[in-house]
Design a protein around this motif. Structure first.
Motif, short mmCIF file in Angstrom:
data_model
loop_
_atom_site.label_atom_id
_atom_site.label_comp_id
_atom_site.label_asym_id
_atom_site.label_seq_id
_atom_site.Cartn_x
_atom_site.Cartn_y
_atom_site.Cartn_z
N THR A 144 -2.30 -0.36 1.81
CA THR A 144 -3.62 0.17 1.47
C THR A 144 -4.72 -0.41 2.36
O THR A 144 -5.62 0.31 2.80
N LEU A 145 -4.62 -1.70 2.63
CA LEU A 145 -5.71 -2.37 3.36
C LEU A 145 -5.46 -2.52 4.85
O LEU A 145 -6.36 -2.92 5.60
N GLY A 146 -4.23 -2.25 5.30
CA GLY A 146 -3.93 -2.43 6.72
C GLY A 146 -3.62 -3.88 7.06
O GLY A 146 -4.00 -4.38 8.13
N LEU A 147 -2.95 -4.61 6.12
CA LEU A 147 -2.59 -6.01 6.34
C LEU A 147 -1.08 -6.16 6.19
O LEU A 147 -0.43 -5.31 5.57
N THR A 148 -0.53 -7.25 6.73
CA THR A 148 0.90 -7.49 6.53
C THR A 148 1.10 -8.11 5.14
O THR A 148 0.19 -8.80 4.63
N PRO A 149 2.27 -7.91 4.52
CA PRO A 149 2.52 -8.49 3.20
C PRO A 149 2.37 -10.02 3.19
O PRO A 149 1.86 -10.59 2.23
N THR A 150 2.75 -10.67 4.28
CA THR A 150 2.62 -12.13 4.36
C THR A 150 1.15 -12.53 4.31
O THR A 150 0.76 -13.47 3.60
N ASN A 151 0.35 -11.80 5.06
CA ASN A 151 -1.09 -12.05 5.08
C ASN A 151 -1.70 -11.82 3.69
O ASN A 151 -2.53 -12.61 3.22
N GLN A 176 -19.31 14.88 7.63
CA GLN A 176 -18.06 15.42 7.06
C GLN A 176 -16.86 14.59 7.50
O GLN A 176 -15.90 14.45 6.76
N ARG A 177 -16.92 14.06 8.72
CA ARG A 177 -15.78 13.31 9.26
C ARG A 177 -15.54 12.00 8.51
O ARG A 177 -14.45 11.46 8.52
N LYS A 178 -16.61 11.49 7.86
CA LYS A 178 -16.46 10.21 7.16
C LYS A 178 -15.39 10.34 6.06
O LYS A 178 -14.69 9.38 5.76
N TYR A 179 -15.24 11.54 5.48
CA TYR A 179 -14.23 11.73 4.44
C TYR A 179 -12.82 11.62 5.01
O TYR A 179 -11.91 11.18 4.34
N ARG A 180 -12.66 12.08 6.26
CA ARG A 180 -11.34 11.98 6.90
C ARG A 180 -10.98 10.52 7.13
O ARG A 180 -9.84 10.11 7.01
N ASP A 214 -5.79 3.60 6.07
CA ASP A 214 -5.88 2.29 5.44
C ASP A 214 -7.24 1.68 5.77
O ASP A 214 -7.93 2.13 6.70
N THR A 215 -7.62 0.66 5.00
CA THR A 215 -8.99 0.14 5.09
C THR A 215 -9.36 -0.30 6.51
O THR A 215 -10.46 0.00 6.99
N ARG A 216 -8.42 -0.97 7.18
CA ARG A 216 -8.73 -1.45 8.54
C ARG A 216 -9.06 -0.27 9.47
O ARG A 216 -10.08 -0.25 10.14
N ARG A 217 -8.18 0.74 9.45
CA ARG A 217 -8.37 1.93 10.32
C ARG A 217 -9.64 2.68 9.92
O ARG A 217 -10.39 3.15 10.78
N CYS A 218 -9.85 2.79 8.61
CA CYS A 218 -11.03 3.51 8.08
C CYS A 218 -12.31 2.86 8.59
O CYS A 218 -13.20 3.54 9.10
#
Lengths: 161, 199
Positions: free
Chosen positions: A135-142, B95-99, B104-108
């Motif tokens: 969900t967050l873009g982290l590794t499970p270890t992290n 509109q692109r913000k919804y995409r 995942d949070t980092r990429r978002c």
């Protein structure tokens, strides 16, 4: 996804998982008006995100992802208002609060930074390290290492309360 | 309170009642608003770009029309088209913000930050550069008018100064928006991203 099935799925998801939206909103803002606004924003984001759901993850995990991403990008628009709210948060809880212990937990969660809030919310709702990492873009270890630190911090803050 | 007590209190919390019908009604209202805005922007852009094309076409085919006697129409049409395109780009970014939220949070956060940086560049460089181009058109037209003796230099340059002040005010407002609002948002996103990157 057809328009009809999208609406049905959206209604079903809201019915089953609306608590997630409220938990996220309450963790990112202390003011009920702001919480309502954030819940509305998350609902709208969820509506837009619904067609992209591929079923590889649990709906609750997907909803959490959208809700946390929205909350993390939403709070930035309310800096001044939030500064005032931070002052209010330090005031004692009202006597008629429905559950003072729960209020206390949310207040402590709000003291964490955005990423820490997201991590602890997901863990409190029973997600595994793998799911949290995805969900967050982290590794499970992290995830594990961070959660240990967050739990220590929360334990220290809640110790005498 | 111990962590175990915290977890049991968390698990026993009751969720507020969900009003699905009201939520759906609100979503429908938002969708209608988005469609109306999109339609308005589309029509405005078509009219503005069409008007600019028409002005340039008239300049090319009409022997009586010289740059000196049509520069104001061209500058206004270019300004209109510029603002319409700016509106369309802003709408698309919205509109692109919804995409971005689906990742995942980092990429978002990376995607949103990228958009914020694009917005900062547009507000501080591209829009002022476009306005400067329009100002150049006005100055060029005025020079031709002075050359043909239709207007005194004092009158012509006062027109250029008026246009320069107008464009300067618009640029200042946009640059202020970039510095006061968009840059702090981008900095906050960078902080959250750094916090995600920490091991």
């Amino acid at each position: 996804m057809t328009s009809g099935s999208r609406e049905e799925t959206f209604a079903a998801w809201l019915q089953e998982h609306h608590a997630i939206l409220h938990k996220v909103a309450r963790s990112f803002s202390a003011a009920p008006a702001e919480q309502d606004e954030l819940v509305q924003d998350i609902r709208l984001a969820l509506w837009h995100a619904l067609p992209a759901f591929d079923g590889r993850s649990k709906p609750s995990s997907y909803i959490y992802r959208i809700a946390l991403n929205r909350a993390l990008s939403w709070k930035r628009h309310r800096r001044t208002y939030r500064a005032k709210l931070a002052q209010l948060e330090n005031e004692p809880l009202p006597a008629n609060s429905p559950d003072p212990r729960l209020e206390l937990i949310y207040a402590e969660i709000r003291h964490l930074d955005g990423v820490e809030r997201s991590l602890i919310l997901l863990q409190l709702d029973g997600f595994t390290y793998d799911e949290i990492g995805e969900t967050l873009g982290l590794t499970p270890t992290n995830v594990g290492a961070r959660l240990t630190r967050i739990r220590q911090k929360l334990a220290a803050n809640l110790k005498d309360k | 309170m111990s962590l175990e007590e915290m977890e049991s209190t968390w698990g026993s919390q009751s969720a507020p009642v969900s009003d699905t019908a009201a939520a759906q009604a609100w979503i429908d209202k938002s969708r209608r608003a988005v469609r109306t805005t999109a339609l308005f922007l589309l029509v405005t852009t078509l009219i503005a770009v069409g008007n600019l094309g028409l002005q340039l076409h008239r300049l090319a085919v009409d022997p009586d029309r010289k740059f000196a006697n049509s520069y104001s129409e061209i500058a206004l049409a270019a300004l209109g088209a510029g603002f319409a395109i700016f509106g369309v780009v802003s709408f698309r970014l919205g509109q692109r913000k919804y995409r971005a939220l689906m990742h995942d949070t980092r990429r978002c956060l990376e995607l949103i930050l990228q958009e914020k940086r694009t917005e900062i560049t547009a507000l501080t460089a591209w829009v002022p550069a476009t306005l400067l181009g329009c100002l150049g058109l006005v100055a060029l037209g005025k020079l031709q008018i002075i050359g043909s003796g239709l207007e005194t230099p004092a009158n012509a340059w006062s027109g250029v100064i008026f246009a320069a002040v107008f464009f300067l005010i618009i640029s200042t407002v946009l640059i202020h928006r970039a510095i006061a609002f968009v840059k702090p948002e981008a900095r906050e996103l960078e902080t959250t991203l750094r916090s995600l990157a920490l091991d």
